[in-house]
Design a protein around this motif. Structure first.
Motif, PDB file in Angstrom:
ATOM      1  N   CYS A 113       0.855  -1.187   0.000  1.00 35.20           N
ATOM      2  CA  CYS A 113       0.000   0.000   0.000  1.00 35.20           C
ATOM      3  C   CYS A 113       0.891   1.237   0.000  1.00 35.20           C
ATOM      4  O   CYS A 113       1.794   1.355   0.833  1.00 35.20           O
ATOM      5  CB  CYS A 113      -0.904   0.004   1.226  1.00 35.20           C
ATOM      6  N   CYS A 114       0.646   2.133  -0.930  1.00 33.03           N
ATOM      7  CA  CYS A 114       1.447   3.342  -1.057  1.00 33.03           C
ATOM      8  C   CYS A 114       0.643   4.554  -0.619  1.00 33.03           C
ATOM      9  O   CYS A 114      -0.445   4.806  -1.137  1.00 33.03           O
ATOM     10  CB  CYS A 114       1.903   3.523  -2.505  1.00 33.03           C
ATOM     11  N   LEU A 115       1.170   5.298   0.315  1.00 31.22           N
ATOM     12  CA  LEU A 115       0.508   6.494   0.809  1.00 31.22           C
ATOM     13  C   LEU A 115       0.915   7.700  -0.032  1.00 31.22           C
ATOM     14  O   LEU A 115       2.009   7.743  -0.577  1.00 31.22           O
ATOM     15  CB  LEU A 115       0.880   6.740   2.273  1.00 31.22           C
ATOM     16  N   PRO A 116       0.054   8.694  -0.151  1.00 30.33           N
ATOM     17  CA  PRO A 116       0.381   9.870  -0.958  1.00 30.33           C
ATOM     18  C   PRO A 116       1.599  10.616  -0.425  1.00 30.33           C
ATOM     19  O   PRO A 116       1.912  10.564   0.763  1.00 30.33           O
ATOM     20  CB  PRO A 116      -0.872  10.748  -0.846  1.00 30.33           C
ATOM     21  N   ARG A 117       2.265  11.295  -1.329  1.00 32.04           N
ATOM     22  CA  ARG A 117       3.389  12.128  -0.958  1.00 32.04           C
ATOM     23  C   ARG A 117       2.948  13.196   0.052  1.00 32.04           C
ATOM     24  O   ARG A 117       1.907  13.827  -0.099  1.00 32.04           O
ATOM     25  CB  ARG A 117       3.935  12.815  -2.218  1.00 32.04           C
ATOM     26  N   THR A 118       3.728  13.381   1.090  1.00 27.11           N
ATOM     27  CA  THR A 118       3.441  14.433   2.050  1.00 27.11           C
ATOM     28  C   THR A 118       3.723  15.797   1.440  1.00 27.11           C
ATOM     29  O   THR A 118       4.759  16.008   0.821  1.00 27.11           O
ATOM     30  CB  THR A 118       4.307  14.262   3.314  1.00 27.11           C
ATOM     31  N   ARG A 119       2.802  16.704   1.625  1.00 30.85           N
ATOM     32  CA  ARG A 119       3.027  18.095   1.245  1.00 30.85           C
ATOM     33  C   ARG A 119       3.012  18.906   2.538  1.00 30.85           C
ATOM     34  O   ARG A 119       2.226  18.648   3.439  1.00 30.85           O
ATOM     35  CB  ARG A 119       1.950  18.570   0.280  1.00 30.85           C
ATOM     36  N   PHE A 120       3.894  19.881   2.590  1.00 31.26           N
ATOM     37  CA  PHE A 120       4.047  20.631   3.828  1.00 31.26           C
ATOM     38  C   PHE A 120       3.444  22.023   3.736  1.00 31.26           C
ATOM     39  O   PHE A 120       3.531  22.693   2.708  1.00 31.26           O
ATOM     40  CB  PHE A 120       5.530  20.745   4.208  1.00 31.26           C
ATOM     41  N   ILE A 121       2.837  22.429   4.832  1.00 33.64           N
ATOM     42  CA  ILE A 121       2.318  23.775   4.992  1.00 33.64           C
ATOM     43  C   ILE A 121       3.283  24.516   5.916  1.00 33.64           C
ATOM     44  O   ILE A 121       3.632  24.016   6.982  1.00 33.64           O
ATOM     45  CB  ILE A 121       0.912  23.753   5.618  1.00 33.64           C
ATOM     46  N   GLU A 122       3.743  25.677   5.487  1.00 32.39           N
ATOM     47  CA  GLU A 122       4.694  26.451   6.290  1.00 32.39           C
ATOM     48  C   GLU A 122       5.910  25.608   6.640  1.00 32.39           C
ATOM     49  O   GLU A 122       6.356  25.557   7.792  1.00 32.39           O
ATOM     50  CB  GLU A 122       4.022  26.992   7.549  1.00 32.39           C
ATOM     51  N   ASP A 123       6.432  24.913   5.659  1.00 32.58           N
ATOM     52  CA  ASP A 123       7.703  24.192   5.709  1.00 32.58           C
ATOM     53  C   ASP A 123       7.673  22.863   6.456  1.00 32.58           C
ATOM     54  O   ASP A 123       8.244  21.897   6.015  1.00 32.58           O
ATOM     55  CB  ASP A 123       8.807  25.075   6.303  1.00 32.58           C
ATOM     56  N   ASN A 124       7.008  22.767   7.614  1.00 35.74           N
ATOM     57  CA  ASN A 124       7.159  21.536   8.385  1.00 35.74           C
ATOM     58  C   ASN A 124       5.864  20.980   8.949  1.00 35.74           C
ATOM     59  O   ASN A 124       5.871  20.108   9.794  1.00 35.74           O
ATOM     60  CB  ASN A 124       8.147  21.769   9.543  1.00 35.74           C
ATOM     61  N   ILE A 125       4.711  21.489   8.506  1.00 32.63           N
ATOM     62  CA  ILE A 125       3.436  20.966   8.964  1.00 32.63           C
ATOM     63  C   ILE A 125       2.858  20.072   7.860  1.00 32.63           C
ATOM     64  O   ILE A 125       2.501  20.556   6.788  1.00 32.63           O
ATOM     65  CB  ILE A 125       2.444  22.097   9.282  1.00 32.63           C
ATOM     66  N   PRO A 126       2.774  18.756   8.065  1.00 27.85           N
ATOM     67  CA  PRO A 126       2.293  17.863   7.009  1.00 27.85           C
ATOM     68  C   PRO A 126       0.796  17.990   6.788  1.00 27.85           C
ATOM     69  O   PRO A 126       0.038  18.277   7.715  1.00 27.85           O
ATOM     70  CB  PRO A 126       2.652  16.471   7.542  1.00 27.85           C
ATOM     71  N   ASN A 127       0.384  17.759   5.565  1.00 26.36           N
ATOM     72  CA  ASN A 127      -1.036  17.898   5.236  1.00 26.36           C
ATOM     73  C   ASN A 127      -1.748  16.553   5.248  1.00 26.36           C
ATOM     74  O   ASN A 127      -2.669  16.309   4.481  1.00 26.36           O
ATOM     75  CB  ASN A 127      -1.200  18.538   3.848  1.00 26.36           C
ATOM     76  N   TRP A 128      -1.326  15.640   6.122  1.00 27.25           N
ATOM     77  CA  TRP A 128      -1.973  14.338   6.178  1.00 27.25           C
ATOM     78  C   TRP A 128      -3.476  14.511   6.418  1.00 27.25           C
ATOM     79  O   TRP A 128      -3.909  15.352   7.200  1.00 27.25           O
ATOM     80  CB  TRP A 128      -1.385  13.509   7.313  1.00 27.25           C
ATOM     81  N   LYS A 129      -4.257  13.655   5.768  1.00 25.80           N
ATOM     82  CA  LYS A 129      -5.710  13.735   5.886  1.00 25.80           C
ATOM     83  C   LYS A 129      -6.265  12.344   6.155  1.00 25.80           C
ATOM     84  O   LYS A 129      -5.554  11.348   6.013  1.00 25.80           O
ATOM     85  CB  LYS A 129      -6.319  14.295   4.583  1.00 25.80           C
ATOM     86  N   LEU A 130      -7.503  12.288   6.511  1.00 27.90           N
ATOM     87  CA  LEU A 130      -8.169  10.999   6.654  1.00 27.90           C
ATOM     88  C   LEU A 130      -8.647  10.591   5.264  1.00 27.90           C
ATOM     89  O   LEU A 130      -9.494  11.230   4.675  1.00 27.90           O
ATOM     90  CB  LEU A 130      -9.345  11.105   7.628  1.00 27.90           C
ATOM     91  N   TYR A 131      -8.079   9.499   4.769  1.00 27.57           N
ATOM     92  CA  TYR A 131      -8.246   9.167   3.361  1.00 27.57           C
ATOM     93  C   TYR A 131      -9.613   8.634   3.001  1.00 27.57           C
ATOM     94  O   TYR A 131      -9.962   8.596   1.847  1.00 27.57           O
ATOM     95  CB  TYR A 131      -7.159   8.149   2.955  1.00 27.57           C
ATOM     96  N   ASN A 132     -10.383   8.161   3.980  1.00 25.18           N
ATOM     97  CA  ASN A 132     -11.696   7.602   3.645  1.00 25.18           C
ATOM     98  C   ASN A 132     -12.830   8.482   4.152  1.00 25.18           C
ATOM     99  O   ASN A 132     -13.898   8.005   4.486  1.00 25.18           O
ATOM    100  CB  ASN A 132     -11.850   6.174   4.195  1.00 25.18           C
ATOM    101  N   ASP A 133     -12.577   9.803   4.249  1.00 28.19           N
ATOM    102  CA  ASP A 133     -13.657  10.721   4.644  1.00 28.19           C
ATOM    103  C   ASP A 133     -14.825  10.624   3.671  1.00 28.19           C
ATOM    104  O   ASP A 133     -14.613  10.473   2.482  1.00 28.19           O
ATOM    105  CB  ASP A 133     -13.145  12.160   4.686  1.00 28.19           C
TER     106      ASP A 133
END
Length: 334
Positions: free
Chosen positions: A314-334
């Motif tokens: 299982c491959c998770l999406p690439r992390t994108r950062f907000i303000e350099d170091n805050i990850p935009n992880w989300k709940l994928y099955n919302d």
């Protein structure tokens, strides 16, 4: 006489050096004094010259990676993991090992996975909380389908009041659970009604793996023969194929239950920093209407390829950062 004195002095200095080397502190012992928190991180960073080049250098970088993740410094955590020798996948290896693979959105398979299994095991790298955020996205749907237990490698058996208290305690509930995303995962599970189950085993190597499996059987299956549960373990411990001397395989042998095992660390998130670590699957995810995890399916062999003894990669999406170091992880099955 002077020569004898010099030799005695040299011997004494050599002995003192050997004693000092033997008395060198383990970085985990140093960090424990301040509860493995922010102060532990600062103290260890100030002791860089003490551990680099010593027998504890690997442990030093490994612990720094974990501590950096606890304070939200995920890029630094990745850097320390690389310094302690953690291996990451590059483009060429991906293409050679998975050349006939297509990406299947997890959303198309998730309901079937939950309905057709009673034990789902996922893994993580202990310095990267992304997998923990991923597990959170499974909790509600699994609970609706009869899953009532969450087993986690981090949990301390000594926190015997955890399920009565319904609250995670810093420094008491588990080691990795002091990291905010892990703590959130456990709190979310408790709020939904899950029973949390510690399963860490005594011993090292195979003994540890066997005892972990034994604990799962005794603490869940023996108590509730029809139980369904989720599990989050580290790295390769969840592998359940023959030939793997791991907890997943021993659990299958001891319980008679074939767990669904998901390799979530094989294509680890490089946080977009190093070109050589950018893997093809990120492009597959980015091209999808909704960026979500994918399962890899071999269109020639008609299998879900996994080279680490598990059922699916299982491959998770690439992390994108907000303000350099805050990850935009989300709940994928919302």
């Amino acid at each position: 006489m002077k020569k004898i004195y010099f030799l005695l002095l040299l011997s004494a200095l050599t002995f003192q050096s050997a004693v000092a080397q033997n008395e060198q502190p383990n970085p985990y012992q140093v960090a424990k004094e301040d509860g493995y928190g922010y102060r532990s991180l600062i103290k260890l960073l100030d002791m860089d010259s003490t551990f680099i080049g010593s027998k504890f250098e690997h442990s030093y970088h490994d612990l720094l990676a974990i501590l950096y993740s606890r304070v939200g410094r995920y890029k630094e955590a990745r850097r320390e993991a690389e310094a302690c020798g953690t291996q990451f996948l590059d483009n060429m290896r991906f293409k050679n090992s998975f050349k006939d693979v297509k990406a299947i959105p997890l959303s198309e398979m998730m309901d079937s996975i939950i309905a057709n299994n009673r034990v789902i095991m996922m893994n993580e790298r202990h310095f990267n909380p992304h997998s923990r955020a991923f597990v959170i996205s499974w909790l509600e749907k699994c609970y609706e389908n009869g899953y009532r237990y969450l087993a986690a490698e981090t949990l301390f058996a000594k926190d015997s009041l955890l399920n009565e208290r319904r609250m995670v305690l810093l420094g008491e509930t588990g080691f990795y659970s002091d990291e905010p995303v892990y703590g959130d995962m456990l709190r979310t599970a408790l709020n939904l009604g899950y029973t949390l189950v510690p399963y860490e085993g005594d011993g090292f190597g195979v003994d540890r793996e066997v005892n972990e499996a034994k604990n799962l059987v005794e603490r869940i299956i023996s108590q509730d023969p029809e139980a369904k549960f989720l599990l989050l373990g580290g790295f390769g411990h969840i592998a359940d194929r023959n030939g793997w001397y791991t907890m997943g395989r021993y659990f299958k042998e001891q319980s008679g239950i074939d767990p669904f095992t998901m390799q979530c660390t094989f294509f680890d998130d490089p946080y977009g920093e190093t070109d050589s670590l950018q893997t093809v699957y990120y492009d597959l995810i980015d091209a999808m209407p909704n960026r979500e995890p994918i399962l890899l399916y071999d269109t020639v062999k008609h299998i879900y390829p996994c080279t680490s003894g598990m059922d699916v990669t299982c491959c998770l999406p690439r992390t994108r950062f907000i303000e350099d170091n805050i990850p935009n992880w989300k709940l994928y099955n919302d």
